[in-house]
Design a protein around this motif. Structure first.
Motif, mmCIF file in Angstrom:
data_model
loop_
_atom_site.group_PDB
_atom_site.id
_atom_site.type_symbol
_atom_site.label_atom_id
_atom_site.label_comp_id
_atom_site.label_asym_id
_atom_site.label_seq_id
_atom_site.Cartn_x
_atom_site.Cartn_y
_atom_site.Cartn_z
ATOM 1 N N SER A 336 0.810 -1.640 -0.045
ATOM 2 C CA SER A 336 0.101 0.007 -0.287
ATOM 3 C C SER A 336 0.985 1.324 0.157
ATOM 4 N N LYS A 340 2.199 2.718 6.897
ATOM 5 C CA LYS A 340 2.014 3.584 8.577
ATOM 6 C C LYS A 340 0.821 2.649 8.676
ATOM 7 N N GLY A 341 -0.360 2.990 8.154
ATOM 8 C CA GLY A 341 -1.358 2.426 8.290
ATOM 9 C C GLY A 341 -2.048 1.645 7.727
ATOM 10 N N GLU A 342 -1.468 1.084 6.887
ATOM 11 C CA GLU A 342 -1.715 -0.087 6.058
ATOM 12 C C GLU A 342 -0.833 -1.391 5.803
ATOM 13 N N GLY A 343 -0.186 -1.412 5.843
ATOM 14 C CA GLY A 343 1.453 -2.203 6.120
ATOM 15 C C GLY A 343 2.014 -2.004 7.035
ATOM 16 N N LEU A 344 3.132 -1.672 7.922
ATOM 17 C CA LEU A 344 3.160 -2.004 8.855
ATOM 18 C C LEU A 344 2.726 -2.665 10.173
ATOM 19 N N PHE A 345 3.004 -3.345 10.954
ATOM 20 C CA PHE A 345 2.465 -3.375 12.168
ATOM 21 C C PHE A 345 4.312 -2.002 13.590
ATOM 22 N N LEU A 346 3.750 -1.402 13.315
ATOM 23 C CA LEU A 346 4.845 -0.430 13.738
ATOM 24 C C LEU A 346 5.915 -0.310 14.869
ATOM 25 N N SER A 347 4.786 -1.131 16.266
ATOM 26 C CA SER A 347 5.826 -1.072 17.223
ATOM 27 C C SER A 347 6.196 -2.782 17.483
ATOM 28 N N TYR A 348 6.516 -3.522 16.141
ATOM 29 C CA TYR A 348 6.235 -5.198 16.076
ATOM 30 C C TYR A 348 8.557 -4.772 16.082
ATOM 31 N N LYS A 352 9.376 -9.224 12.817
ATOM 32 C CA LYS A 352 7.676 -9.947 13.290
ATOM 33 C C LYS A 352 7.462 -9.252 12.446
ATOM 34 N N ALA A 356 5.970 -11.647 9.708
ATOM 35 C CA ALA A 356 3.846 -11.645 9.407
ATOM 36 C C ALA A 356 3.178 -12.181 8.550
ATOM 37 N N THR A 357 3.169 -11.977 7.364
ATOM 38 C CA THR A 357 2.472 -12.283 6.906
ATOM 39 C C THR A 357 2.810 -13.747 5.714
ATOM 40 N N LEU A 373 10.951 -19.272 11.979
ATOM 41 C CA LEU A 373 10.864 -18.022 11.996
ATOM 42 C C LEU A 373 12.007 -17.404 12.094
ATOM 43 N N ARG A 410 8.973 -7.747 2.892
ATOM 44 C CA ARG A 410 8.000 -9.302 2.993
ATOM 45 C C ARG A 410 7.682 -10.217 2.461
#
Lengths: 505, 325
Positions: A336, A340-348, A352, A356-357, A373, A410
């Motif tokens: 995307s 920040k909104g639709e992509g990453l898991f920012l605080s991970y 991870k 993730a996917t 992993l 990713r």
């Protein structure tokens, strides 16, 4: 009097992190002139406008108002100094009346108390812009988008401003309404107001502007008198200094797993009947201005647009649009433009995020082992080109460019991926990061998958695409091999200015 | 002594990260210090029997709280009808226990999974508001239970059946419910860390839009989180019924579980936290009330202090998460 400058910027430098938005820009606006600000996306126009209106503070350089050195520290201060800005985003409040909206934006303290005295002034402003048929007490929410835009413009003119900045003022207007805006501009400039006119519509610029400043890559290319220039002259100034793009060999493979064919693609009744296709290993670039529909096409293919229909065949199999799960099952992976909104898991951590996917792929009977992993994360970290020692750092501690590498990384080396979609893959990324990300995308494509990316930036389209599709107002206006076209041609088609009359929507 | 402190998990890193000590860490150390100091000045507080008491009063609440934590981690706040479910399923357990303890427990767990799974389906599939759904589900459960029991408010344990009474015994001075709680924490943590679905619960909680865009089945993950919650809460109901032998009114589970989850430090927004933290949270609450009872504080004061602690936790977490989303 013609040469009297009302605002002048000298040597303005502005960095956003590693991104150099402005690199020593000088700009001068004269009293009573209409001054066009030109350049494609990312050239630095909006940063310059934001500097002049106090919403961005320059790192270096100096502003002069009427010859005096000033600092404009907030939009409010800009307004107090007579600088008004009509943004692309509408700022009117829908459930207030026209007159209250005009009073709200202004500096006069006439609100409520002096409403009656205010009203004739509002009528006059409405008349001036061709909205005389509206009542000052009408709620703004009942107006059409075009009427609201006109109201926004006339409000700016009505503020006793010395300088009015119009950012893409005509994007939502009909030809008739555009004429009203031009008439109002002529009226106020005759009274000594200066206008900065930001637009992609070259025809309008030739019609209304006196001078033009052309920007590229955060620098001013030139400032010229408009008289004597025609559209192709302007286009040449805008793209004339493009570097020669090295021809990158396409890695298209016959019968690759990433072959795709899209027909009859219709989204939200805006994108209509779009059809294109490409072979696996080929990079297809969708070029288009903001709102052209290029990004919408990628979102629809990723299953994110519920109101989309069309026939999509990927690797010989058709899949139905409208669900991210179906898209994923068909092998479509989406990067995307909103990482920040639709992509990453920012605080991970980066690890991870990278895995993730692909958890179902790494798992055996739904159980994921730590060592698997870890191995996968290390491998992807290496592929994405982010220093492997940052494996356990959180993604939000990285620069924008590295975040984007993680986001794209990713999706790399993914056994089930057949089509990779990238929406503005290098937005907010510096030059070096951008080259590295382009390399990542080329490598992904070389594995035989299909790649479609969208970009509003001409350079990126020319650098990365094997085939270029050009979107304009929801239509795919042209598809051509990169080798058969050039930057000037692509650009004209993106802004659709050199087409014969009648082609305009 | 660190056993009772919610910062035990963080205290290792405190030394090495002196520069990066966060607000949360400071607050946690502060709370731990206050709890210890008050413990020390309370007569006879640091005794084995006090700690047995703290553990034994927290087992069932901790299991309910663990269940709620699954929902919170997935980004779906809390259930506001945990107490109702514990009541209704507890009554059902006493009605069914003549089938033998294990069949009865199994049936109750399945019922819990279904009750919560349906709520998860409504939330995940229809995007319904979790607060409204869980409140509505609470009324529904109560209505059905009253209809079936003929509005009999009190269900007594069947006389003469003793096969399940091991569920209310103590082992080594510790109630079975506490041992069960430890077992559930271990299983739950393994589920969250080692399975695809467990890890996806975290991902969905951390960034739902990103999870959806990446092709994770957000609806399914939401339903799984709710089912996990339902199973825990149902199990707590069987323990509660077996312990009291007479189920007639709602316990304090709904709000106690929220308090335990929040004090444990699991993010209200989802994606961060753990079951172990929630157990710490439940133990802190239990420690606090035990201490106040021993100091002779009256119930209103106890509730006030608990409220104060919760309020402090919420403020600290809000401040430390500012800017997120």
């Amino acid at each position: 009097m013609v040469t009297e400058s009302v605002i002048r910027a000298e040597g303005i430098v502005k960095h956003y992190g590693p991104v150099k938005a402005l690199q020593g820009v000088s700009f001068e606006l004269r009293k009573g002139e209409v001054h066009a600000l030109l350049g494609h996306n990312g050239a630095g126009k909006s940063t310059l406008v934001k500097t002049l209106t106090g919403s961005v503070q320059p790192d270096e350089g100096q502003l002069f108002l009427d010859g005096e050195a000033v600092t404009i520290s907030s939009p409010h201060e800009a307004q107090l100094n007579g600088i008004s800005w009509v943004d692309q985003e509408l700022t009117l409040i829908p459930n207030l009346s026209i007159e209250d909206n005009i009073a709200l934006g202004g500096m006069e303290k006439t609100f409520l108390a002096q409403r009656k005295q205010h009203r004739p002034r509002v009528r006059q402003l409405l008349d001036q812009i061709g909205l005389g048929h509206l009542s000052p007490t009408q709620e703004v929410g009942t107006l059409s988008i075009g009427e609201r835009q006109l109201l926004e413009i006339t409000r700016a003119f009505g503020r006793n401003s010395k300088i009015v900045i119009l950012d893409e003022p005509t994007a939502t207007l009909s030809d008739f309404e555009i004429e009203r805006v031009f008439a109002a501009i002529r009226e106020v400039t005759a009274e000594g107001v200066s206008v900065i006119y930001v637009s992609h519509r070259l025809e309008e610029i030739i019609q209304i502007c006196d001078r033009a400043t052309i920007m590229r890559d955060g620098q001013v290319v030139t400032t010229q008198e408009i008289a004597g220039l025609d559209k192709s002259g302007l286009v040449n100034l805008m793209v004339g200094q493009l570097p020669e793009f090295a021809e990158v060999a396409s890695s298209a493979k016959e019968g690759g797993s990433g072959d795709f064919e899209i027909t009859n693609l219709t989204i939200n009744d805006f994108v209509r009947d779009v059809a294109f296709g490409a072979k696996g290993g080929e990079i297809f670039g969708l070029a288009g201005q903001l709102g052209s529909g290029a990004s919408l096409i990628l979102r629809a293919l990723a299953g994110l647009e519920p109101k989309s229909s069309g026939r999509v065949v990927l690797s010989g199999k058709q899949f139905r649009l409208g669900s991210t799960l179906r898209a994923r099952k068909a092998g479509v992976y989406f990067v995307s433009n909103d990482r920040k909104g639709e992509g990453l898991f920012l605080s991970y951590t980066n690890s991870k995020n990278l895995t993730a996917t692909r958890l179902p792929i790494l798992a055996k009977a739904s159980i994921v082992s730590r060592s698997v992993l870890k191995k996968s994360a290390q491998q992807l970290m290496q592929l994405s080109g982010v220093d492997i020692s940052r494996r356990k750092m959180t993604v939000d501690s990285l620069s924008g460019g590295n975040q984007q590498k993680i986001f794209i990384g990713r999706n790399l080396n993914h056994p089930k991926m057949k089509l990779l979609l990238l929406d503005e893959p290098t937005r907010g990324v510096d030059v070096k990061g951008r080259a590295e990300i382009h390399q990542l995308i080329r490598e992904a494509s070389a594995s035989g998958i299909g790649v479609i990316f969208s970009s509003t930036e001409l350079d990126e389209i020319m650098e990365l695409s094997d085939t270029i599709g050009i979107m304009h107002k929801g239509k795919l206006v042209n598809v051509e091999a990169r080798s058969n076209t050039n930057a000037a041609k692509v650009f004209s088609e993106m802004v659709r200015e050199l087409e014969p009359e009648g082609m305009k929507a | 002594m660190t056993v009772i402190s919610p910062v035990a998990a963080d205290s290792k890193s405190l030394g090495s990260l002196v520069k990066k000590v966060s607000l949360v860490q400071v607050a946690a150390v502060l709370v731990a210090a206050i709890l210890i100091i008050f413990g020390v000045i309370t007569n006879n507080f640091f005794t084995l029997s006090t700690f047995q008491g703290i553990l034994n009063t927290s087992g069932i609440i901790a299991i309910v709280s663990i269940g709620v934590t699954f929902m919170t981690l997935s980004g779906n706040l809390f259930t506001l009808s945990a107490s109702v479910t514990v009541l209704v399923l507890g009554q059902a357990f006493l009605e069914l226990v003549h089938l033998g303890p294990f069949p009865a427990i199994l049936i109750i767990l399945v019922m819990g999974a279904i009750i919560f799974g349906l709520q998860g389906w409504l939330v995940g599939r229809l995007g319904a508001n979790v607060i409204i759904i869980t409140v509505a589900a609470g009324f529904l459960q109560q209505g059905v239970a009253e209809y079936l029991s003929g509005s009999n408010p009190s269900i007594l344990a069947p006389a003469g059946i003793t096969s399940y009474l091991w569920m209310r015994n103590t082992y080594g001075g510790i109630l079975f419910s506490v041992w069960a709680m430890f077992g559930i924490v271990i299983l739950g943590e393994l589920f969250l860390r080692r399975t695809v679905a467990g890890r996806q619960i975290y991902l969905v909680g951390e960034n739902r839009a990103a999870a959806r865009t990446a092709g994770i089945n957000v609806k399914r993950v939401t339903i799984i989180a709710f089912i996990a919650a339902g199973i825990c809460i149902a199990f707590a109901a069987t323990l509660q019924a077996a312990y009291t032998q007479n189920v007639y009114s709602q316990g304090p589970y709904t709000f106690d579980a929220i308090v335990a989850v929040l004090i444990g430090g699991t993010s209200v927004l989802g994606g961060k936290g753990s079951l172990i933290r929630t157990v710490f949270g439940a133990l802190v609450v239990s420690y606090l009330s035990q201490m106040m009872i021993m100091r002779g504080y009256n119930p209103p004061t106890q509730i006030f202090v608990q409220g104060l602690l919760l309020f402090g936790v919420v403020v600290v977490m809000q401040l430390s998460e500012r800017g997120r989303n």
